[in-house]
Design an enzyme around this catalytic site. Structure first.
Site, PDB file in Angstrom:
ATOM      1  N   SER A 116       0.842  -1.189   0.000  1.00  0.00           N
ATOM      2  CA  SER A 116       0.000   0.000   0.000  1.00  0.00           C
ATOM      3  C   SER A 116       0.879   1.242   0.000  1.00  0.00           C
ATOM      4  CB  SER A 116      -0.918   0.015   1.227  1.00  0.00           C
ATOM      5  OG  SER A 116      -1.757   1.158   1.216  1.00  0.00           O
ATOM      6  N   LYS A 174      -3.933  -7.479   3.309  1.00  0.00           N
ATOM      7  CA  LYS A 174      -4.115  -6.396   2.332  1.00  0.00           C
ATOM      8  C   LYS A 174      -5.550  -6.372   1.812  1.00  0.00           C
ATOM      9  CE  LYS A 174      -2.698  -3.083  -0.450  1.00  0.00           C
ATOM     10  NZ  LYS A 174      -3.626  -3.028  -1.580  1.00  0.00           N
ATOM     11  N   HIS A 186      -7.489  -4.661   4.427  1.00  0.00           N
ATOM     12  CA  HIS A 186      -7.062  -3.258   4.361  1.00  0.00           C
ATOM     13  C   HIS A 186      -7.860  -2.520   3.292  1.00  0.00           C
ATOM     14  CE1 HIS A 186      -4.617  -0.216   2.239  1.00  0.00           C
ATOM     15  NE2 HIS A 186      -4.040   0.062   3.400  1.00  0.00           N
ATOM     16  N   ASN A 187      -7.984  -3.118   2.111  1.00  0.00           N
ATOM     17  CA  ASN A 187      -8.704  -2.451   1.025  1.00  0.00           C
ATOM     18  C   ASN A 187     -10.200  -2.375   1.304  1.00  0.00           C
ATOM     19  OD1 ASN A 187      -6.197  -2.352  -0.179  1.00  0.00           O
ATOM     20  ND2 ASN A 187      -6.959  -2.935  -2.193  1.00  0.00           N
ATOM     21  N   GLU A 240     -10.620   0.511   3.511  1.00  0.00           N
ATOM     22  CA  GLU A 240     -10.444   1.719   2.692  1.00  0.00           C
ATOM     23  C   GLU A 240     -11.745   2.075   1.971  1.00  0.00           C
ATOM     24  OE1 GLU A 240      -7.969   2.698  -1.338  1.00  0.00           O
ATOM     25  OE2 GLU A 240      -6.913   1.603   0.233  1.00  0.00           O
TER      26      GLU A 240
END
Length: 301
Positions: free
Chosen positions: A122, A173, A176-177, A180
């Site tokens: 990221s 990840k 994480h996205n 987001e």
């Protein structure tokens, strides 16, 4: 130290440059000649015009960082590397791939005696200057052997995380996205509410700037929103269409499979679908039903 980087798009090129600037020789390959030419002036960078050329330029044990788009392109490259690399070499998959694919690939590379790590990356185009947040999966031995590489790419040498075994990096990840997605959607709705109030002529960029000073909602995303609103208060130059990455869908599916409520992530994903016009027919059906129950049709322009 040498690292081969396959895929020199915006993030791949940034990774190659950051490696070079940390005194790590980067050998890069990309199908686009322009991507190689753009890096020609970077001290410590060597262009390779094929995967075979890249592998020949690297000394054993070789390290290859893959930064192609996830899916067929990355899987094809990994299959090629598994056939051409030798025991003791190592591969890092930096694409936004599905964590289950990373687990399967790790097992295949392990059987061939080749190390494998999956890297959630990221930082976007700002990673070159600021460093990348790295979320890593893989065997402890392989991750430790790549520590200097990860340290060169991270904001500071020790600011990268070994999340767990193969697949863990891409899994973290993925989540994480998903987070987001939710953060972006909350900011978008909040600014839209403030813009539409009839009694106030609010300076949205100034409000975002105020929130960045000590507020609990301050973030890098808010900083980006402030800068965009300052340059174009009505965002007239931005099309109201938002793409959705595979990781947003995977995060929503994971929530369903695990039975873990994730309404914010899931709703944010649905809103992205709506921005792409995928709710247009449903809206027509809704309008038809409302009209038949005594509503007033709104003529289509």
């Amino acid at each position: 130290m040498q690292v081969g980087v396959v895929g020199l798009g915006k993030m791949g090129a940034g990774i190659a440059r950051r490696l070079c600037r940390a005194d790590i020789h980067a050998v890069g390959h990309d199908l686009g000649a322009g991507a190689l030419e753009a890096l020609a002036g970077e001290p410590g960078f060597e262009a390779a015009w094929s995967v075979d050329g890249l592998l020949l330029a690297l000394k054993a044990p070789r390290i290859v960082w893959c930064m192609l788009p996830s899916g067929e392109a990355t899987q094809g490259l990994l299959d090629e590397l598994r056939a051409k690399l030798a025991p003791g070499d190592r591969v890092v998959d930096g694409a936004n791939g599905h964590y289950r694919d990373a687990m399967a690939n790790a097992a295949r590379f392990e059987a061939a005696g080749i190390g494998f790590a999956d890297a959630g990356v990221s930082g976007g185009v700002w990673g070159l200057e600021n460093g990348y947040a790295l979320m890593l999966g893989g065997a402890a031995e392989d991750v430790a052997a790549l520590g200097r590489v990860f340290g060169a790419l991270a904001p500071k040498p020790g600011q990268w995380l070994h999340c767990g075994p193969a697949g863990a990096g891409h899994f973290v990840k993925m989540i994480h996205n998903g987070i987001e997605y939710g953060l972006m959607q909350a900011y978008a709705e909040g600014f839209a509410l403030m813009r539409e109030h009839p009694d106030f002529d609010l300076d949205l960029a100034a409000i975002a700037g105020n929130w960045l000073q000590g507020s609990v909602v301050r973030s890098w995303l808010l900083e980006l929103a402030r800068d965009a609103l300052a340059g174009d208060p009505g965002l007239a130059g931005v099309a109201p269409v938002v793409a959705d990455s595979g990781e947003g869908r995977w995060a929503a599916r994971e929530a369903i499979e695990r039975g873990v409520p994730a309404p914010v992530i899931t709703t944010a994903l649905m809103q992205r679908f709506a921005s792409q016009g995928r709710d247009e027919f449903a809206a027509r059906v809704l309008a038809t039903l409302r009209n038949r129950f005594g509503g007033h049709a709104i003529p289509r322009e």
